[in-house]
Design an enzyme around this catalytic site. Sequence first.
Site, mmCIF file in Angstrom:
data_model
loop_
_atom_site.group_PDB
_atom_site.id
_atom_site.type_symbol
_atom_site.label_atom_id
_atom_site.label_comp_id
_atom_site.label_asym_id
_atom_site.label_seq_id
_atom_site.Cartn_x
_atom_site.Cartn_y
_atom_site.Cartn_z
ATOM 1 N N ILE A 5 -16.178 19.230 -18.625
ATOM 2 C CA ILE A 5 -16.595 18.783 -19.967
ATOM 3 C C ILE A 5 -16.988 17.539 -20.127
ATOM 4 C CG2 ILE A 5 -14.177 18.008 -20.381
ATOM 5 C CD1 ILE A 5 -14.357 19.780 -22.871
ATOM 6 N N ASN A 18 -0.946 15.917 -23.019
ATOM 7 C CA ASN A 18 0.500 16.132 -23.059
ATOM 8 C C ASN A 18 0.895 15.351 -24.413
ATOM 9 O OD1 ASN A 18 1.452 13.613 -22.049
ATOM 10 N ND2 ASN A 18 0.453 14.567 -20.244
ATOM 11 N N GLY A 26 -5.159 17.962 -14.322
ATOM 12 C CA GLY A 26 -6.162 18.775 -15.070
ATOM 13 C C GLY A 26 -7.198 18.075 -15.828
ATOM 14 N N VAL A 27 -7.932 18.741 -16.906
ATOM 15 C CA VAL A 27 -8.831 18.149 -17.695
ATOM 16 C C VAL A 27 -8.631 16.907 -18.330
ATOM 17 C CG1 VAL A 27 -8.504 19.185 -19.864
ATOM 18 C CG2 VAL A 27 -10.737 18.763 -19.154
ATOM 19 N N ASP A 28 -7.328 16.485 -18.455
ATOM 20 C CA ASP A 28 -6.846 15.193 -19.075
ATOM 21 C C ASP A 28 -6.974 14.029 -17.816
ATOM 22 O OD1 ASP A 28 -5.370 13.592 -20.644
ATOM 23 O OD2 ASP A 28 -3.242 14.417 -20.340
ATOM 24 N N THR A 112 -4.559 26.542 -20.985
ATOM 25 C CA THR A 112 -4.530 27.957 -20.142
ATOM 26 C C THR A 112 -4.512 27.400 -18.435
ATOM 27 O OG1 THR A 112 -6.953 27.472 -19.711
ATOM 28 C CG2 THR A 112 -6.222 28.898 -21.467
ATOM 29 N N TYR A 115 -0.041 24.576 -18.539
ATOM 30 C CA TYR A 115 0.713 25.189 -19.645
ATOM 31 C C TYR A 115 0.876 26.601 -19.568
ATOM 32 C CZ TYR A 115 1.478 20.540 -21.691
ATOM 33 O OH TYR A 115 1.920 19.357 -22.209
HETATM 34 N N1 AR6 Z 1 -13.836 20.425 -17.913
HETATM 35 C C1 AR6 Z 1 -13.452 21.349 -18.366
HETATM 36 N N2 AR6 Z 1 -12.387 22.190 -18.392
HETATM 37 C C2 AR6 Z 1 -11.514 21.782 -17.129
HETATM 38 C C3 AR6 Z 1 -11.810 20.696 -16.321
HETATM 39 C C4 AR6 Z 1 -13.005 19.970 -16.540
HETATM 40 N N3 AR6 Z 1 -13.365 19.123 -15.846
HETATM 41 N N4 AR6 Z 1 -10.835 20.606 -15.411
HETATM 42 C C5 AR6 Z 1 -9.890 21.403 -15.688
HETATM 43 N N5 AR6 Z 1 -10.225 22.249 -16.816
HETATM 44 P P1 AR6 Z 1 -5.343 21.766 -18.097
HETATM 45 P P2 AR6 Z 1 -3.116 22.742 -20.225
HETATM 46 C C6 AR6 Z 1 -9.803 23.393 -17.521
HETATM 47 O O1 AR6 Z 1 -4.168 22.053 -16.978
HETATM 48 O O2 AR6 Z 1 -2.911 23.805 -19.671
HETATM 49 C C7 AR6 Z 1 -2.228 17.886 -18.081
HETATM 50 O O3 AR6 Z 1 -1.566 17.387 -16.869
HETATM 51 C C8 AR6 Z 1 -8.724 24.308 -16.501
HETATM 52 O O4 AR6 Z 1 -9.182 25.050 -15.915
HETATM 53 O O5 AR6 Z 1 -6.105 20.822 -17.961
HETATM 54 O O6 AR6 Z 1 -3.413 22.433 -21.591
HETATM 55 C C9 AR6 Z 1 -1.948 17.456 -19.213
HETATM 56 O O7 AR6 Z 1 -1.617 16.021 -19.294
HETATM 57 C C10 AR6 Z 1 -7.985 24.987 -17.711
HETATM 58 O O8 AR6 Z 1 -8.937 26.224 -17.918
HETATM 59 O O9 AR6 Z 1 -4.530 21.566 -19.593
HETATM 60 C C11 AR6 Z 1 -0.758 18.196 -19.890
HETATM 61 O O10 AR6 Z 1 0.469 17.805 -19.130
HETATM 62 C C12 AR6 Z 1 -8.087 24.009 -18.867
HETATM 63 O O11 AR6 Z 1 -9.033 23.011 -18.389
HETATM 64 C C13 AR6 Z 1 -1.166 19.572 -19.369
HETATM 65 O O12 AR6 Z 1 -1.910 19.443 -18.210
HETATM 66 C C14 AR6 Z 1 -6.896 23.522 -19.326
HETATM 67 O O13 AR6 Z 1 -6.075 23.158 -18.094
HETATM 68 C C15 AR6 Z 1 -1.834 20.204 -20.183
HETATM 69 O O14 AR6 Z 1 -1.962 21.643 -19.653
#
Ligand code: AR6
Length: 169
Positions: A5, A18, A26-28, A112, A115
Amino acid sequence: MIGSIVDLDVEAIVNAANQSLLGGGGVDGVIHRTAGPGLLEECRSVGGCLPGEAKLTAGHNLRARWVIHTVGPIWRGGQNGEDAVLASCYRNALTLVLSQGLASVAFPAIATGVYGFPKDRAAEIAVTTIIEVLAAVPSPVDVILCAFPARDGRFIERAIIRSRARGAP
Ligand code: AR6
């Protein structure tokens, strides 16, 4: 759209954060690493975010000028309001996009990853909610659903096909 992204050429990207808004994995993690320490500093002053809410900050060193932070539901089997909270994430993030007059925004698949929200169900909610919100606004907004990893794109494609079959625009 497939890829990370942070590489997309849009005015705002949505962060799946979060409640603390102080970064994570993750993306965060990717968004904070790319944006630099200024984002964390600004997030400290925001004071957190409840599940389903959305908060706006600057993009700092990101390509995108803005970041919309939202907090998805933690999946607990689907009977605990998870669908409604996820729909609120998309609705409230889009409300910020519209109130700021932005022309483009990219969403990751909120909730996804860490979480644990099922990806097909999440894609359905994302597509349905976005169509519902955009149908009620006069000016066009580009909304990109970002699939990462690439194979996740099929969940979004299927949700779009199903929504067309139901007669959505
Ligand atoms: N670009 C786009 N999507 C992505 C990227 C990227 N660079 N990297 C991962 N994803 P997640 P959640 C996707 O775990 O489930 C964090 O620690 C990934 O494949 O990032 O909402 C926060 O601080 C998945 O499909 O977010 C919270 O504690 C999607 O992004 C917790 O994770 C969401 O995965 C939030 O969990």
